[in-house]
Design an enzyme around this catalytic site. Structure first.
Site, short mmCIF file in Angstrom:
data_model
loop_
_atom_site.label_atom_id
_atom_site.label_comp_id
_atom_site.label_asym_id
_atom_site.label_seq_id
_atom_site.Cartn_x
_atom_site.Cartn_y
_atom_site.Cartn_z
N HIS A 37 32.68 -6.42 -74.28
CA HIS A 37 32.90 -7.65 -73.52
C HIS A 37 34.41 -7.94 -73.38
O HIS A 37 34.89 -8.37 -72.34
CB HIS A 37 32.26 -8.85 -74.21
CG HIS A 37 30.76 -8.77 -74.31
ND1 HIS A 37 30.12 -8.46 -75.48
CD2 HIS A 37 29.80 -8.96 -73.38
CE1 HIS A 37 28.82 -8.48 -75.27
NE2 HIS A 37 28.59 -8.77 -74.01
N GLN A 155 21.90 -3.54 -63.31
CA GLN A 155 22.29 -4.95 -63.16
C GLN A 155 23.50 -5.07 -62.21
O GLN A 155 23.53 -5.93 -61.32
CB GLN A 155 22.64 -5.54 -64.53
CG GLN A 155 23.36 -6.88 -64.47
CD GLN A 155 23.51 -7.52 -65.83
OE1 GLN A 155 22.56 -8.04 -66.36
NE2 GLN A 155 24.71 -7.50 -66.40
N ARG A 189 23.01 -4.65 -79.25
CA ARG A 189 21.79 -4.17 -79.91
C ARG A 189 22.06 -3.13 -80.99
O ARG A 189 21.19 -2.88 -81.82
CB ARG A 189 20.84 -3.57 -78.88
CG ARG A 189 20.31 -4.63 -77.95
CD ARG A 189 19.38 -4.04 -76.96
NE ARG A 189 18.86 -5.09 -76.09
CZ ARG A 189 18.00 -4.87 -75.11
NH1 ARG A 189 17.58 -3.66 -74.88
NH2 ARG A 189 17.58 -5.87 -74.36
O1 PAF Z 1 24.77 -8.79 -68.91
C1 PAF Z 1 24.53 -9.93 -69.39
O2 PAF Z 1 25.03 -10.28 -70.46
C2 PAF Z 1 23.61 -10.87 -68.64
O3 PAF Z 1 22.59 -10.18 -68.02
C3 PAF Z 1 24.36 -11.78 -67.64
C4 PAF Z 1 24.99 -10.98 -66.52
C5 PAF Z 1 25.43 -12.57 -68.36
C6 PAF Z 1 23.38 -12.76 -67.01
O4 PAF Z 1 22.77 -13.56 -67.97
#
Ligand code: PAF
Length: 281
Positions: A37, A155, A189
């Protein structure tokens, strides 16, 4: 770094920056942040004057058998990490702020086609929840750019498609997957893996690379996919899929197609479900 919970406070801070002509980069997260992140924050930091992160455990992207209530919530630790990485503002809303009519009463965004395969097939409704919450967050933050990790490749494709189809004025940027020294993709995870499972987990990245190499040598896609799934199963995984797709739209490539492909794996190791992918180019 400032933390705000409500939409009015968020908008007031961002309006102040906008009035000074500053650009805004955005990193949406569900918290429990790790170096992966932080690399997204770093990319936003490099490309925008101001960086906003959100921490919101989104109820609509969890299936009935996925434990929303047990998802790790580590806000204080997340705040420290974000501040250390020069994030300017953290938006950490309550559920009622993003879902004023409740999660069940919410408008829902469905991105067709792309969401019917791979993760979408194994986690029905998951991407509707992701697209919906990301759209809501984009409307609140109104960023110039937003950063998503390549680790969640499907995603990323769903968000790109939604942004294009709904003409949302935000540039989507991709940050490469961060890996441990032995190749395991960083993920919240990973903390659930036992020592034995952690040792086995490197097989996922090794299998992705093998899939790429076999395709480059001219092996048929279906054979490569089947061999990858069998290899993982023999090693002790329960694979959901080991697939080779077109990176652009996740469609199945034609036989002999070599360019612009991606290999994707989802597999359970004990109670932990791991996903990873590898672009061939
Ligand atoms: O990847 C994530 O952490 C989630 O899917 C997101 C993009 C923040 C949406 O809740």
């Amino acid at each position: 770094m400032q933390t705000v919970q409500d939409a009015a406070a968020l908008r007031a801070v961002i309006r102040g920056w906008r009035n000074q002509g500053q650009t805004v980069g955005f990193v949406p997260t569900m918290g429990n942040l790790h170096a992966g992140h932080h690399s997204l924050i770093k990319l936003a930091r490099a490309r925008a004057d101001r960086v906003v992160a959100s921490v919101f455990v989104n109820p609509t992207q969890f299936g009935p058998n996925e434990d929303f209530s047990r998802y790790p919530r580590t806000l204080v630790q997340d705040q420290v990490g974000l501040a250390e990485h020069d994030c300017d503002l953290l938006f950490a809303p309550e559920v009622a702020t993003l879902y004023p009519f409740g999660p069940e009463g919410s408008v829902s965004i469905h991105v067709p086609q792309l969401t019917e395969t791979l993760e979408g097939a194994h986690r029905p409704g998951h991407f509707d929840g992701v697209a919906t919450v990301v759209c809501k967050l984009f409307n609140l933050v109104q960023p110039d750019l937003a950063v998503f990790g390549q680790k969640d490749f499907q995603q990323l494709k769903v968000i790109e498609r939604m942004v294009r189809d709904l003409s949302l004025p935000v540039k989507i940027m991709t940050a490469p997957t961060l890996r441990a020294d032995d190749g395991l993709a960083l993920s919240s995870r990973n903390q659930y893996l036992s020592a034995d499972e952690r040792a086995l987990s490197i097989q996922i990245y090794a299998t992705l690379r093998q899939m790429r190499d076999l395709i480059a040598k001219g092996h048929a896609r279906a054979v490569v996919e089947q061999a990858a799934a069998s290899k993982l199963a023999r090693a002790g995984f329960e694979p959901d899929y080991a697939a080779i797709r077109r990176a652009e739209d996740l469609a199945e490539p034609a036989d002999g197609e070599r360019d612009g492909l991606v290999a994707l794996i989802a597999a359970r190791l004990g109670t932990t479900r791991l996903i990873d992918n590898l672009l061939f180019d």
